[in-house]
Design a protein around this motif. Sequence first.
Motif: not given
Length: 461
Positions: A36-41, A74-77, A132-138
């Motif tokens: 949910q945090t990723e979705e909110e981001k 540039r700042h976000y993968k 990238v999103i999955k890796e950050r969640e993992r």
Amino acid sequence: MSIRFKLGLSISLAILLATIATSLTFLSLQYTAIRQTEEEKIGLWKRDIANITSESMLSNDPLMLLDYLIDLRRHYKEFTHLRIHSNGQWQDVGMTNAPDAALARIEIVSAPPPSGAKAGPMEVEVWFSRAVIKERERQAQTKLSHNILIAGGIVAFAGMLLGFLLGWTMTNRILLIASTLRLIGAGQIDARVKMKKGSDELANLAQDVNDMANKIQELDKLKKTFVSSITHELRTPLGVIEKHLKALLADPAKLSVVDRDHLNCIKNSFARLGQSVSALLDMVKTERDEPQYNPRPLRLTELVEDTVLFFLPKATAARITLSSAAEPGITICADQDLITHVLTNLISNALKFTKPGGTILVELKNMDQGAECSVTDSGVGITAANQARLFQPIDHARGPRRAAGAGLSTAKSIVDMHGGRIGVESEVGRGSRFYFFLPFFAPPPAPSAPTTAKDAVNLFS
């Protein structure tokens, strides 16, 4: 496996399972929260892009939006590809060839032109990297799992330790009750459960055990009083019977052979009954109160030799060889009158159950920490089953020696109060060996004990 270990293990396993279930539930909720945090981001980025797009259209400055999008890449993968739809055509931001659409999450951000804007509506196509999103969640889930594992391990260990401590505390009262019941079953009817008062089931059980012990003690006192009264009452009619038997047998010439045989049979039965009543009365006197005695230095060698000399005429008359073998100079601390009673009882029984022509040997040996006295006869012997019951308060042994049980119970009580032990070795048809061990130093008398040996021996008079 003891109940203490079982209860501690059960409580510990329950705490461990509760900890595992709680940890898994918490992990599941936290994993959902991470997604949910990723979705909110992502939603927040889309709102920011929409706001910047509106400001760019209001100021008619497309470079504002373009610079913002380039800065994001540039700042976000997470951002793999961006392009702007304006004036009917798409313009890539920062690259011309878009990456594989299957690996991206494509979001469209639409911004209607604000009032007063000269430019038409604009849209921004944002490609987010699924990897990238999955890796950050993992990573977030791994860190959370590691923390939960450490915290859960600490809680589980503390819970298991607490479980065993709680089990130990709970079963300690159960074991105390069980120990008291064993003592009561072993004959110590004055044993009580020493436990703090409470209102739970174990406290009630302890009180019930104490109440039961009080009732048993009352019944035991009633039994002793009853037996004592009966034995005293029996002595009077027995004395009358003995007087008339002696009168009838005083002149055998006046009696027929059949009558004389009948009277002799009655006389023998009367003698056995009298011995049983006397022994039973001795037992009651011993058990009526707590044993009392007056230990003092006692020359045990001389006591054994004098007692054997006392019984020697009776043994000679019965054509039984009575002898002694006592080591010289043995002195112990004991009550002379009570030990004399024990030795007299054993020698008397040996004479009673040894046939003419038999032998009786009284031995006294110096042992480690004390002395052992034994009386060995060549009498009828005792079966193994009856040996286990000989020293009980009321002997139910069958056979020729059944009348000696109460006297042996008295002897055992005397030896026990001196801190010693008494026993028997016997074989049917080959004789018996009764022995008792006395320590050099007997336990001190109770504060209420008599101060003279005469007072102590009155228990058995």
